[in-house]
Write a protein that holds these residues in place. Structure first.
Motif, PDB file in Angstrom:
ATOM      1  N   ALA A  12      -3.977  -1.018  -6.260  1.00  0.00           N
ATOM      2  CA  ALA A  12      -4.040  -1.360  -4.839  1.00  0.00           C
ATOM      3  C   ALA A  12      -4.969  -0.404  -4.117  1.00  0.00           C
ATOM      4  O   ALA A  12      -5.161   0.742  -4.545  1.00  0.00           O
ATOM      5  CB  ALA A  12      -2.653  -1.312  -4.208  1.00  0.00           C
ATOM      6  N   THR A  14      -5.330   0.755   0.006  1.00  0.00           N
ATOM      7  CA  THR A  14      -4.660   0.607   1.292  1.00  0.00           C
ATOM      8  C   THR A  14      -5.084   1.709   2.271  1.00  0.00           C
ATOM      9  O   THR A  14      -4.990   2.895   1.915  1.00  0.00           O
ATOM     10  CB  THR A  14      -3.136   0.677   1.117  1.00  0.00           C
ATOM     11  OG1 THR A  14      -2.734  -0.191   0.054  1.00  0.00           O
ATOM     12  CG2 THR A  14      -2.424   0.274   2.394  1.00  0.00           C
ATOM     13  N   THR A  16      -7.337  -1.725   3.279  1.00  0.00           N
ATOM     14  CA  THR A  16      -8.358  -2.309   2.421  1.00  0.00           C
ATOM     15  C   THR A  16      -9.741  -2.250   3.056  1.00  0.00           C
ATOM     16  O   THR A  16      -9.963  -2.823   4.122  1.00  0.00           O
ATOM     17  CB  THR A  16      -8.007  -3.772   2.113  1.00  0.00           C
ATOM     18  OG1 THR A  16      -6.688  -3.836   1.586  1.00  0.00           O
ATOM     19  CG2 THR A  16      -8.980  -4.344   1.099  1.00  0.00           C
TER      20      THR A  16
END
Length: 285
Positions: A12, A14, A16
């Protein structure tokens, strides 16, 4: 001791940034290229011997591909890595999660190098070995023989470092002297000498009142109140320099502390008990 193979995927990003690609693979990238290509991270594993005695091992190789990009206003974000460790004895897999913090600096100016930090050094997952629970702890990036807390990358190229980690018992700090740089380059005073201390455990350690002792009378450093060594963190105590990126600790001594020929450094807790000692130089006991 176990023989394991490691591999990693980026899970992931974060918040984005624009144009993210490669999630759930070994190479994640982001940004709108300005000439060269997208920026990103890759992780490559290997085969290593994992010990439970506190020995630091290379978990894999981290590479930052750093090119000028347009980031859409998102210049700081977290990138999550999942490292899969396969124990060859029984073929079982264990996943360990870590977080890298990325600072995409402006492409020009006084500090154009991008910065990578490790805000999450201890995996939330654990593995049971001989009835004890262990978690993986990243203790730094290793480049040119030196392990550091942060990773800096110049623009327009790929920059790599080994990710160094240790398997440590869950919920326990483990503070040790990692090295003594006993021959400084500053003439006469050797102000740049230092002792490096690392917490290889999975829990933070309150080191307030702890004593670093150079084996000679009057050469003591006492950590001030509120001193905490986080899990996986490295700090340095310099002879007469202040480096905030290493904790900002200094003897404040106008003369050298550590013997050029060698001796022993000792670390005692606030109650006086010996926590760690480290022999250095050619005349270490």
């Amino acid at each position: 001791m176990s023989t394991v193979t490691t591999s990693g995927t980026w899970a992931a990003v974060t918040p984005t940034p624009p144009n993210v690609s490669g999630l759930n693979t070994g190479h994640v990238s982001w940004g709108v290229p300005v000439g060269g290509g997208k920026s990103g991270y890759s992780f490559s594993g290997g085969t290593i011997e994992v010990k439970t005695d506190g020995s630091e091992q290379t978990l894999g190789t981290f590479t930052h591909q750093n090119f000028p990009i347009v980031g859409g206003g998102v210049n700081q974000f977290d990138v999550d890595l999942v490292v899969r460790i396969r124990f060859q004895e029984d073929g079982s897999d264990r996943d360990f999660s870590f977080r890298f913090h990325h600072f995409e600096t402006p492409n020009d100016g006084p500090t154009p190098d991008d910065e990578v930090d490790l805000p999450t050094r201890v995996s939330p997952e654990s593995v049971t070995i001989d009835g004890e629970k262990y978690a993986a702890v990243i203790t730094g990036f290793k480049r040119n023989g030196e392990i550091v807390n942060k990773f800096f990358s110049p623009e327009n190229g790929a920059n790599s470092a080994d990710v160094v980690a240790v398997l440590s018992r869950v919920g326990v700090p483990e503070v040790v002297i990692a090295t003594v740089c006993h021959k400084g380059e500053v003439k006469y005073t050797q102000a740049d000498e230092y002792v490096e201390i690392v917490n290889r455990g999975t829990a933070h350690a309150d080191i307030s009142g702890w004593l670093l002792y150079a084996d000679d009378p009057g050469q003591n450093f006492t950590f001030p109140p509120g001193s905490t060594l986080k899990a996986g963190q490295r700090i340095r105590v310099y002879t007469n320099e202040v480096h905030n990126e290493w904790g900002g600790y200094s003897y404040g001594s106008g003369r050298a502390i550590w013997n050029d020929k060698g001796d022993t450094a000792h670390l005692h807790d606030a109650g006086g008990a010996l926590v760690s000692d480290f022999g250095y130089g050619t005349e270490a006991p």
